[in-house]
Design a protein around this motif. Structure first.
Motif, mmCIF file in Angstrom:
data_model
loop_
_atom_site.group_PDB
_atom_site.id
_atom_site.type_symbol
_atom_site.label_atom_id
_atom_site.label_comp_id
_atom_site.label_asym_id
_atom_site.label_seq_id
_atom_site.Cartn_x
_atom_site.Cartn_y
_atom_site.Cartn_z
ATOM 1 N N PRO A 20 0.833 -1.208 0.000
ATOM 2 C CA PRO A 20 0.000 0.000 0.000
ATOM 3 C C PRO A 20 0.865 1.254 0.000
ATOM 4 O O PRO A 20 1.842 1.341 0.740
ATOM 5 N N ARG A 21 0.520 2.215 -0.851
ATOM 6 C CA ARG A 21 1.213 3.503 -0.893
ATOM 7 C C ARG A 21 0.193 4.626 -0.732
ATOM 8 O O ARG A 21 -0.848 4.637 -1.386
ATOM 9 N N GLN A 22 0.513 5.531 0.148
ATOM 10 C CA GLN A 22 -0.388 6.615 0.517
ATOM 11 C C GLN A 22 -0.742 7.514 -0.663
ATOM 12 O O GLN A 22 0.102 7.845 -1.495
ATOM 13 N N THR A 27 3.615 17.001 -1.319
ATOM 14 C CA THR A 27 3.804 15.692 -1.933
ATOM 15 C C THR A 27 3.596 14.553 -0.941
ATOM 16 O O THR A 27 3.784 14.720 0.269
ATOM 17 N N THR A 28 3.196 13.413 -1.459
ATOM 18 C CA THR A 28 3.182 12.167 -0.701
ATOM 19 C C THR A 28 4.608 11.610 -0.657
ATOM 20 O O THR A 28 5.482 12.054 -1.413
ATOM 21 N N PRO A 29 4.881 10.620 0.196
ATOM 22 C CA PRO A 29 6.197 9.983 0.160
ATOM 23 C C PRO A 29 6.536 9.430 -1.220
ATOM 24 O O PRO A 29 7.684 9.526 -1.673
ATOM 25 N N GLU A 59 3.723 8.005 6.842
ATOM 26 C CA GLU A 59 2.442 8.671 6.600
ATOM 27 C C GLU A 59 2.635 10.171 6.774
ATOM 28 O O GLU A 59 2.306 10.753 7.809
ATOM 29 N N THR A 60 3.198 10.781 5.739
ATOM 30 C CA THR A 60 3.600 12.184 5.814
ATOM 31 C C THR A 60 3.224 12.937 4.544
ATOM 32 O O THR A 60 2.993 12.336 3.494
ATOM 33 N N PHE A 61 3.181 14.253 4.670
ATOM 34 C CA PHE A 61 3.171 15.171 3.539
ATOM 35 C C PHE A 61 4.426 16.038 3.648
ATOM 36 O O PHE A 61 4.821 16.432 4.749
ATOM 37 N N THR A 62 5.030 16.324 2.512
ATOM 38 C CA THR A 62 6.169 17.230 2.470
ATOM 39 C C THR A 62 5.748 18.524 1.791
ATOM 40 O O THR A 62 5.136 18.496 0.719
ATOM 41 N N SER A 78 2.901 15.320 9.528
ATOM 42 C CA SER A 78 2.052 14.140 9.552
ATOM 43 C C SER A 78 0.894 14.313 8.575
ATOM 44 O O SER A 78 0.199 15.340 8.598
ATOM 45 N N ALA A 79 0.663 13.309 7.740
ATOM 46 C CA ALA A 79 -0.446 13.382 6.793
ATOM 47 C C ALA A 79 -1.786 13.407 7.511
ATOM 48 O O ALA A 79 -2.774 13.918 6.978
ATOM 49 N N HIS A 80 -1.834 12.880 8.718
ATOM 50 C CA HIS A 80 -3.096 12.827 9.454
ATOM 51 C C HIS A 80 -3.518 14.208 9.965
ATOM 52 O O HIS A 80 -4.684 14.403 10.298
ATOM 53 N N ASP A 81 -2.578 15.140 10.041
ATOM 54 C CA ASP A 81 -2.926 16.502 10.455
ATOM 55 C C ASP A 81 -3.598 17.288 9.341
ATOM 56 O O ASP A 81 -4.369 18.205 9.601
#
Length: 316
Positions: free
Chosen positions: A137-139, A194-196, A216-219, A236-239
């Motif tokens: 799985p890729r975010q 961007t996603t990872p 599970e991050t955004f840059t 954190s992508a969840h934020d």
């Protein structure tokens, strides 16, 4: 971080998605189609590819059928992208919502994401038919544009989104919040989120960090910022991330939002772009080498004599 691997059943119906500029990928597509048809596998290609059957580089068996990407059926066992990372990402945008795994065959140079190389086409297809493939799985990223409080547009990004000035080269002021808290108002040519998976694309070229798959991050990376103190940030992508185009307010200026280089809309001042993690991931057949091994091997990160030095020190 180790990602969970999920087995893929032996493929009996495959979508071939070649690089869109034609001759570079058409011979490999022809080879793959012929090999699969000979073994009784159902093969389809996008309609725009099928319409080029008179191209001397493209020889498709009569059994290969065209499919409309806008109305893609969900009965494919696998999508095979023949090209570079950009081709794999474009193919992913069409099939990710259908839970169809994506296998990349790299026909270019770097190929961070592809599991196989040009010389491994038959090996890759044989593994697919034998059920030897697995997916990770890729975010992905959910993208919503709000205009005057109403939803104006919505898309899903596998790779990245960026806000950038248009024909008039004015620095944009982009107010950015993370998890409901102010981060910065970037004054720059634009901003990349961007996603990872997408960290090795436009983000890398703009000086952003490479992010390991599975995080599970955004840059958030500014494009040519006015101040050197405005640096890339990993959150954190969840934020969630919110970006609002707030200026400049005087004179003419334009800005555009682009998703994965495929979906583009013109923005108005005050538009807010909301970026959230997507619950449904991309199913990607991973490369055997990590993204860092690819960087080391193809960009020379390891140094000319580093491997030998390490070997010598081990012997001591």
């Amino acid at each position: 971080m180790l990602l969970p691997l999920h087995s893929i059943a032996p493929a009996r119906r495959i979508l071939l998605y070649p690089r869109e500029d034609g001759p570079a990928a058409f011979p490999s597509t022809s080879e793959a189609a012929a090999w699969l048809v000979e073994r009784g596998v159902g093969v389809a290609v996008p309609t725009h590819v099928h319409e080029q059957r008179d191209n001397p580089w493209l020889e498709l068996p009569d059994e290969v059928v065209p499919v409309d990407l806008e109305a893609l059926p969900a009965d494919f066992d696998l999508a095979v992208a023949l090209g570079g990372d950009g081709t794999l990402l474009r193919a992913s945008r069409w099939v990710a919502d259908l839970d169809v795994p994506v296998l990349g065959i790299n026909l270019g140079d770097l190929g961070f994401l592809s599991a196989y190389g040009r010389e491994q086409i038959v090996e890759a297809l044989a593994d697919a038919l034998a059920g030897r493939l697995s997916w990770e799985p890729r975010q992905r990223m959910q993208v919503e544009v709000l205009r005057r409080g109403e939803r104006f547009g919505q898309e899903t990004a596998v790779n990245d989104v960026y806000i950038k000035h248009g024909q008039i080269p004015r620095l944009l002021r982009l107010a950015t919040r993370v998890g409901g808290h102010d981060l910065a108002t970037y004054k720059a040519d634009g901003l990349i989120v961007t996603t990872p998976l997408g960290s090795t694309a436009y983000n890398l070229a703009a000086g952003g960090p490479i992010v390991a798959p599975g995080t599970e991050t955004f840059t958030i990376t500014p494009i040519c910022p006015h101040s050197l103190t405005l640096r890339p940030v990993v959150v954190s992508a969840h934020d969630g991330v919110d970006v609002t185009w707030v200026g400049p307010t005087g004179g003419e200026a334009d800005a555009y939002l682009t998703v994965d280089g495929q979906w583009k809309i013109e923005l108005e001042r005050g538009d807010r772009i909301e970026l959230r993690t997507c619950e449904q991931p991309l199913r990607l057949v991973p490369a055997q080498a990590s993204v860092f091994q690819v960087l080391s091997a193809k960009l020379g990160w390891s140094g000319a004599g580093l491997g030998q030095d390490n070997a010598n020190s081990t012997k001591k």
